[in-house]
Motif scaffolding. Structure first.
Motif, PDB file in Angstrom:
ATOM      1  N   GLY A 297      -7.135  -1.091   7.580  1.00 31.17           N
ATOM      2  CA  GLY A 297      -5.707  -1.252   7.289  1.00 31.17           C
ATOM      3  C   GLY A 297      -5.068  -1.834   8.526  1.00 31.17           C
TER       4      GLY A 297
ATOM      5  N   GLU B  36      -7.341  -5.627   5.473  1.00 29.11           N
ATOM      6  CA  GLU B  36      -5.962  -5.370   5.053  1.00 29.11           C
ATOM      7  C   GLU B  36      -5.783  -5.881   3.623  1.00 29.11           C
ATOM      8  N   THR B  37      -5.038  -5.135   2.794  1.00 33.44           N
ATOM      9  CA  THR B  37      -4.815  -5.589   1.410  1.00 33.44           C
ATOM     10  C   THR B  37      -3.348  -5.885   1.099  1.00 33.44           C
TER      11      THR B  37
ATOM     12  N   THR C 224      -3.149  -4.552  16.865  1.00 35.06           N
ATOM     13  CA  THR C 224      -4.003  -3.634  17.638  1.00 35.06           C
ATOM     14  C   THR C 224      -5.308  -4.330  18.031  1.00 35.06           C
TER      15      THR C 224
ATOM     16  N   PHE D  88      -5.068   4.135  11.211  1.00 35.13           N
ATOM     17  CA  PHE D  88      -3.723   4.720  11.350  1.00 35.13           C
ATOM     18  C   PHE D  88      -3.131   4.624   9.945  1.00 35.13           C
TER      19      PHE D  88
ATOM     20  N   ASN E 290      -1.503   2.860  -2.495  1.00 40.09           N
ATOM     21  CA  ASN E 290      -2.401   3.831  -1.840  1.00 40.09           C
ATOM     22  C   ASN E 290      -1.691   4.915  -1.043  1.00 40.09           C
TER      23      ASN E 290
ATOM     24  N   ASP F 114     -10.480  -2.092  12.564  1.00 35.97           N
ATOM     25  CA  ASP F 114      -9.236  -1.396  12.237  1.00 35.97           C
ATOM     26  C   ASP F 114      -9.125  -1.375  10.711  1.00 35.97           C
TER      27      ASP F 114
ATOM     28  N   PRO G  39       1.893   3.806   4.256  1.00 33.76           N
ATOM     29  CA  PRO G  39       2.986   2.897   4.621  1.00 33.76           C
ATOM     30  C   PRO G  39       2.536   1.923   5.710  1.00 33.76           C
ATOM     31  N   LEU G  40       3.433   0.987   6.042  1.00 34.13           N
ATOM     32  CA  LEU G  40       3.141   0.064   7.136  1.00 34.13           C
ATOM     33  C   LEU G  40       3.963   0.472   8.344  1.00 34.13           C
ATOM     34  N   TYR G  41       3.302   1.026   9.358  1.00 37.41           N
ATOM     35  CA  TYR G  41       3.924   1.190  10.664  1.00 37.41           C
ATOM     36  C   TYR G  41       2.857   0.839  11.667  1.00 37.41           C
ATOM     37  N   LEU G  42       3.271   0.462  12.866  1.00 38.57           N
ATOM     38  CA  LEU G  42       2.312  -0.192  13.755  1.00 38.57           C
ATOM     39  C   LEU G  42       1.954   0.668  14.965  1.00 38.57           C
ATOM     40  N   THR G  43       0.725   0.545  15.415  1.00 39.39           N
ATOM     41  CA  THR G  43       0.281   1.216  16.636  1.00 39.39           C
ATOM     42  C   THR G  43       1.083   0.645  17.808  1.00 39.39           C
TER      43      THR G  43
ATOM     44  N   SER H 139     -10.199  -4.359   0.622  1.00 42.04           N
ATOM     45  CA  SER H 139      -9.953  -2.929   0.797  1.00 42.04           C
ATOM     46  C   SER H 139     -11.048  -2.325   1.673  1.00 42.04           C
ATOM     47  N   PHE H 140     -10.650  -1.449   2.578  1.00 41.93           N
ATOM     48  CA  PHE H 140     -11.673  -0.838   3.446  1.00 41.93           C
ATOM     49  C   PHE H 140     -12.605   0.086   2.673  1.00 41.93           C
TER      50      PHE H 140
ATOM     51  N   ASN I 282       0.793  -1.236   0.000  1.00 48.43           N
ATOM     52  CA  ASN I 282       0.000   0.000   0.000  1.00 48.43           C
ATOM     53  C   ASN I 282       0.821   1.279   0.000  1.00 48.43           C
TER      54      ASN I 282
END
Ligand SMILES: C[S@@+](CC[C@H](N)C(=O)[O-])C[C@H]1O[C@@H](n2cnc3c(N)ncnc32)[C@H](O)[C@@H]1O
Length: 256
Positions: free
Chosen positions: A137, A160-161, A143, A202, A106, A135, A109-113, A187-188, A102
């Motif tokens: 994505g 999540e995609t 989370t 997020f 889109n 959630d 990026p991928l970073y985490l809570t 996809s959301f 993504n």
């Protein structure tokens, strides 16, 4: 957002690398004459990376693209020096794409809570049994799994995609028999947010205006739309909570 920022970043960054490569190829003989020796390929690629990253920074592309621009050229040379078999490169690229899909598609990026933010979310969520939280994505699903472990009478969902994060979240949910979490490879944008009492996301600044409009159009009155870090231009949240973590994470909450 300027015109360049609205183009697909993968296209812009590759174009920058290409233009810098062409310029360096022309300048290389002059550079060697000036230095009095032939610059090793690795050093040349460090220069390539630094110049490409500087242009990327000046064009105000997100910081993770600046980092990718610095490391990609020297890493390529390193890979060649280690004499890795040729198939390693496309396989690595495919793996990276399956995780960071993504960022390319889109601009998310991928970073985490982090854990402190999950604890804060736990303080903020309504306590009523049967509450449905999603959630958008969901990454690796951490989370929703952490919240589910604290709240046995509520339901947690994720969409999540990116293939690898989705597969891991799905697998971990299946392995935990007590789990009341569900993850979907979808996809959301394609789901109805009206089914959920709390929508958490997020993401990045890019999808926020359209996502907020979707939430307002679909969610039930009284439900909560919570965004970690990214606000919605021209729509002040009803409440903003600051988490006491290193980056002072802000949770913005809109009551629909
Ligand atoms: C910043 S990460 C957040 C991960 C997780 N929610 C967390 O807080 O730990 C954003 C995630 O959104 C995913 N994503 C971006 N656009 C998406 C879309 N349209 N549908 C589903 N997932 C999406 C990305 O692949 C990425 O894993």
């Amino acid at each position: 957002m300027n015109k360049i920022q609205s183009l697909p970043p993968i296209f812009v960054t590759l174009l920058i690398q290409f233009i810098v490569y062409i310029c360096l190829s022309f300048l290389r003989p002059e550079l060697h004459d000036y230095l009095g020796y032939v610059l090793p390929l690795f050093w040349l690629m460090l220069v390539q990376g630094a110049l490409s990253a500087s242009i990327t920074f000046l064009l105000r592309l997100p910081y993770w693209w600046v980092c990718i621009q610095v490391v990609a050229p020297p890493l390529l040379v390193l890979g060649m020096a280690l004499d890795l078999p040729l198939w390693v490169f496309p396989v690595l690229l495919a793996l990276l794409l399956m995780i960071f899909w993504n960022v390319v598609i889109n601009r998310v990026p991928l970073y985490l809570t982090n854990n402190l933010t999950v604890d804060k979310l736990d303080d903020l969520l309504p306590k009523k049994a049967g509450l449905k939280v999603v959630d958008l994505g969901s990454g690796f699903g951490g989370t929703m799994r952490q919240l589910a472990s604290k709240r046995s009478k509520q339901h947690f969902y994720g969409y999540e995609t990116a293939p690898i994060p989705f597969l891991l979240s799905w697998l971990l949910a299946k392995l935990d028999r007590r789990s009341h979490t569900e993850f979907y490879f979808k996809s959301f944008w394609a789901i109805d947010l009206g089914k959920y009492d709390v929508v958490y996301c997020f993401l990045s600044p890019v999808p926020m205006p359209d996502l907020y409009a979707k939430a307002v159009g679909e969610m039930k009155p009284g439900s909560l739309f919570i965004s970690n870090s990214f606000t919605v231009p021209n729509h002040k949240p009803n409440r903003t909570v600051t988490v006491h973590d290193a980056r002072h994470t802000k949770l913005m909450i809109w009551k629909i």
